[in-house]
Enzyme design. Structure first.
Site, PDB file in Angstrom:
ATOM      1  N   GLN A  19       0.835  -1.123   0.117  1.00 25.74           N
ATOM      2  CA  GLN A  19       0.219  -0.065  -0.056  1.00 25.74           C
ATOM      3  C   GLN A  19       0.878   1.032   0.025  1.00 25.74           C
ATOM      4  O   GLN A  19       0.488   2.135  -0.049  1.00 25.74           O
ATOM      5  CB  GLN A  19      -0.980   0.078   1.196  1.00 25.74           C
ATOM      6  CG  GLN A  19      -1.906  -1.281   1.246  1.00 25.74           C
ATOM      7  CD  GLN A  19      -2.467  -1.298   2.787  1.00 25.74           C
ATOM      8  OE1 GLN A  19      -3.452  -0.659   2.996  1.00 25.74           O
ATOM      9  NE2 GLN A  19      -1.767  -2.117   3.633  1.00 25.74           N
ATOM     10  N   ASP A  54       6.111   4.503  -1.409  1.00 28.89           N
ATOM     11  CA  ASP A  54       7.752   4.742  -1.374  1.00 28.89           C
ATOM     12  C   ASP A  54       8.309   3.663  -2.305  1.00 28.89           C
ATOM     13  O   ASP A  54       7.438   2.674  -2.703  1.00 28.89           O
ATOM     14  CB  ASP A  54       8.178   4.867  -0.017  1.00 28.89           C
ATOM     15  CG  ASP A  54       7.798   3.680   0.672  1.00 28.89           C
ATOM     16  OD1 ASP A  54       8.363   2.558   0.054  1.00 28.89           O
ATOM     17  OD2 ASP A  54       7.584   3.687   1.980  1.00 28.89           O
ATOM     18  N   HIS A  84      -1.477   1.314  -4.301  1.00 31.04           N
ATOM     19  CA  HIS A  84      -1.936   2.555  -4.125  1.00 31.04           C
ATOM     20  C   HIS A  84      -1.023   3.637  -4.933  1.00 31.04           C
ATOM     21  O   HIS A  84      -1.194   4.862  -4.779  1.00 31.04           O
ATOM     22  CB  HIS A  84      -2.041   3.041  -2.802  1.00 31.04           C
ATOM     23  CG  HIS A  84      -3.010   2.315  -1.909  1.00 31.04           C
ATOM     24  ND1 HIS A  84      -2.769   2.146  -0.580  1.00 31.04           N
ATOM     25  CD2 HIS A  84      -4.234   1.635  -2.281  1.00 31.04           C
ATOM     26  CE1 HIS A  84      -4.317   1.497  -0.022  1.00 31.04           C
ATOM     27  NE2 HIS A  84      -4.913   1.184  -1.274  1.00 31.04           N
ATOM     28  N   GLY A 137       2.763  -4.288   8.847  1.00 27.89           N
ATOM     29  CA  GLY A 137       2.649  -2.919   9.263  1.00 27.89           C
ATOM     30  C   GLY A 137       1.583  -2.150   8.526  1.00 27.89           C
ATOM     31  O   GLY A 137       1.656  -1.133   8.047  1.00 27.89           O
ATOM     32  N   THR A 138       0.489  -2.925   8.691  1.00 30.98           N
ATOM     33  CA  THR A 138      -0.839  -2.128   8.075  1.00 30.98           C
ATOM     34  C   THR A 138      -1.955  -2.247   9.263  1.00 30.98           C
ATOM     35  O   THR A 138      -1.987  -3.359   9.742  1.00 30.98           O
ATOM     36  CB  THR A 138      -1.201  -2.937   6.701  1.00 30.98           C
ATOM     37  OG1 THR A 138      -2.344  -2.361   6.412  1.00 30.98           O
ATOM     38  CG2 THR A 138      -1.304  -4.353   6.761  1.00 30.98           C
ATOM     39  N   LEU A 154       3.339  -3.793  15.397  1.00 31.11           N
ATOM     40  CA  LEU A 154       3.695  -3.417  16.558  1.00 31.11           C
ATOM     41  C   LEU A 154       2.622  -3.788  17.725  1.00 31.11           C
ATOM     42  O   LEU A 154       2.877  -4.297  18.956  1.00 31.11           O
ATOM     43  CB  LEU A 154       3.705  -1.761  16.714  1.00 31.11           C
ATOM     44  CG  LEU A 154       4.911  -1.003  16.359  1.00 31.11           C
ATOM     45  CD1 LEU A 154       4.622   0.422  16.278  1.00 31.11           C
ATOM     46  CD2 LEU A 154       5.993  -1.538  17.064  1.00 31.11           C
TER      47      LEU A 154
HETATM   48  P1  NAD Z   1      -1.314   3.017   8.715  1.00 27.20           P
HETATM   49  O1  NAD Z   1      -0.570   4.159   9.024  1.00 27.20           O
HETATM   50  O2  NAD Z   1      -2.896   2.929   8.669  1.00 27.20           O
HETATM   51  O3  NAD Z   1      -0.930   1.667   9.583  1.00 27.20           O
HETATM   52  C1  NAD Z   1       0.332   1.692  10.026  1.00 27.20           C
HETATM   53  C2  NAD Z   1       0.515   0.136  10.926  1.00 27.20           C
HETATM   54  O4  NAD Z   1       1.952  -0.086  11.166  1.00 27.20           O
HETATM   55  C3  NAD Z   1      -0.143   0.213  12.250  1.00 27.20           C
HETATM   56  O5  NAD Z   1      -1.121  -0.786  12.216  1.00 27.20           O
HETATM   57  C4  NAD Z   1       1.034   0.502  13.335  1.00 27.20           C
HETATM   58  O6  NAD Z   1       0.802  -0.440  14.200  1.00 27.20           O
HETATM   59  C5  NAD Z   1       2.042  -0.428  12.444  1.00 27.20           C
HETATM   60  N1  NAD Z   1       3.367   0.109  12.751  1.00 27.20           N
HETATM   61  C6  NAD Z   1       3.672   1.257  12.898  1.00 27.20           C
HETATM   62  N2  NAD Z   1       5.246   1.182  12.949  1.00 27.20           N
HETATM   63  C7  NAD Z   1       5.575  -0.242  12.977  1.00 27.20           C
HETATM   64  C8  NAD Z   1       6.952  -0.782  13.103  1.00 27.20           C
HETATM   65  N3  NAD Z   1       7.822  -0.144  13.047  1.00 27.20           N
HETATM   66  N4  NAD Z   1       7.011  -2.215  12.827  1.00 27.20           N
HETATM   67  C9  NAD Z   1       5.751  -2.948  12.509  1.00 27.20           C
HETATM   68  N5  NAD Z   1       4.488  -2.122  12.463  1.00 27.20           N
HETATM   69  C10 NAD Z   1       4.628  -0.805  12.723  1.00 27.20           C
HETATM   70  O7  NAD Z   1      -0.902   2.342   7.178  1.00 27.20           O
HETATM   71  P2  NAD Z   1      -1.550   1.519   6.217  1.00 27.20           P
HETATM   72  O8  NAD Z   1      -2.234   0.378   6.913  1.00 27.20           O
HETATM   73  O9  NAD Z   1      -0.469   1.235   5.391  1.00 27.20           O
HETATM   74  O10 NAD Z   1      -2.437   2.766   5.563  1.00 27.20           O
HETATM   75  C11 NAD Z   1      -2.032   3.964   5.108  1.00 27.20           C
HETATM   76  C12 NAD Z   1      -2.491   4.580   3.739  1.00 27.20           C
HETATM   77  O11 NAD Z   1      -1.570   5.674   3.692  1.00 27.20           O
HETATM   78  C13 NAD Z   1      -2.020   3.757   2.785  1.00 27.20           C
HETATM   79  O12 NAD Z   1      -2.840   3.710   1.817  1.00 27.20           O
HETATM   80  C14 NAD Z   1      -0.861   4.314   1.833  1.00 27.20           C
HETATM   81  O13 NAD Z   1      -0.919   4.210   0.689  1.00 27.20           O
HETATM   82  C15 NAD Z   1      -0.579   5.341   2.619  1.00 27.20           C
HETATM   83  N6  NAD Z   1       1.057   5.670   3.039  1.00 27.20           N
HETATM   84  C16 NAD Z   1       2.051   5.521   2.756  1.00 27.20           C
HETATM   85  C17 NAD Z   1       3.286   5.656   3.357  1.00 27.20           C
HETATM   86  C18 NAD Z   1       4.566   4.865   2.457  1.00 27.20           C
HETATM   87  O14 NAD Z   1       4.510   4.798   1.277  1.00 27.20           O
HETATM   88  N7  NAD Z   1       5.485   4.765   3.126  1.00 27.20           N
HETATM   89  C19 NAD Z   1       3.183   6.407   4.463  1.00 27.20           C
HETATM   90  C20 NAD Z   1       2.156   6.682   4.910  1.00 27.20           C
HETATM   91  C21 NAD Z   1       0.941   6.651   4.378  1.00 27.20           C
END
Ligand code: NAD
Length: 230
Positions: free
Chosen positions: A89, A92, A107, A174-175, A201
């Protein structure tokens, strides 16, 4: 074994990219409806271009690097014993930079721009503005960030669903399981008879058969090592 892996913002958190916090409705301090919906873009395109320009620039800073979780998944994908279908999702490119051979960005991608009419996309590493035009339409259209916003249809959904039907193992990393349709993938894989693993987490859902609670940079390499040793 056929394995489908779904990653979310949590896998990139330790690489220095902030997750998206559904609870307060903010992404990097911006309201989601302002920067991640077609309506927000129609209302204030400059704000939306600026938001993704900042995210794209941040991604290319030297300190933003794939972490051991991205590297472990790349090792797994290259192993001869397993067929891995990696869905992310994330917008990056940290899976690619760690060496994962095929990444399905449901996404979209920060380093891509898209024509709003033909939907053709092209690599884009620099600042994008409304002055940047496509080369596919007559008259040429302003390119937009190649991001699937809320209310739009994710990429490759049919292909993802086909793989979910045939998978032996489904792993969510991590979702938060808040954003559909990706949030429904675990239940789909379960109906098809797959074993379900969650790495996060904190636990998110009771549907999973097995959990690794902790940071992705430690838990993903641990899970991959155990799998490859089986
Ligand atoms: P989310 O932010 O809703 O959830 C993040 C999840 O990761 C949480 O359940 C949290 O407990 C867990 N988490 C946080 N740090 C962690 C770690 N160090 N190790 C393991 N788990 C960890 O993210 P989502 O479910 O991906 O949905 C968010 C939406 O926002 C997506 O559609 C995405 O496209 C977008 N988004 C993308 C990025 C990116 O590309 N890196 C960043 C932010 C948001």
């Amino acid at each position: 074994m056929n394995i489908v892996i779904l990653t979310g913002a949590g896998i990139s958190a330790e690489s220095g990219i902030q997750t998206f916090r559904a609870e307060d409705g903010l992404w990097e301090n911006h309201p989601i409806e302002a920067v991640a919906t077609p309506e927000g873009f129609a209302r204030d395109p400059d704000r939306v271009y600026a938001f993704y320009n900042a995210r794209r620039a941040q991604l290319q800073q030297a300190l933003i690097q794939p972490n051991p979780a991205h590297h472990a998944l790349a090792t797994l994908a290259r192993s001869a014993e397993h067929q891995v279908y990696l869905i992310t999702q994330n917008v990056d490119d940290l899976h690619e930079r760690a060496g994962s051979p095929q990444v399905h960005h449901m996404h979209g991608e920060l380093k891509s721009a898209k024509c709003p009419i033909s939907e053709q996309n092209q690599p884009w590493a620099t600042q994008l503005t409304g002055e940047d035009l496509c080369q596919c339409c007559q008259p040429a259209q302003s390119l937009r960030p190649d991001i699937v916003w809320f209310g739009e249809i994710p990429y490759d959904l049919d292909q993802c669903e086909r793989h979910l039907q045939q998978t032996d193992l489904f792993v969510a990393i991590g979702t938060s399981g808040q954003v559909y349709p990706a949030a429904g993938f675990a239940a789909q894989a379960k109906r098809a008879g797959a074993h379900l693993v969650e790495i996060n987490l904190v636990a998110t859902d009771h549907v999973f058969d097995e959990r690794y609670e902790g940071v992705a940079s430690e838990m993903v390499p641990l899970w991959v090592t155990q799998l490859l040793e089986k």
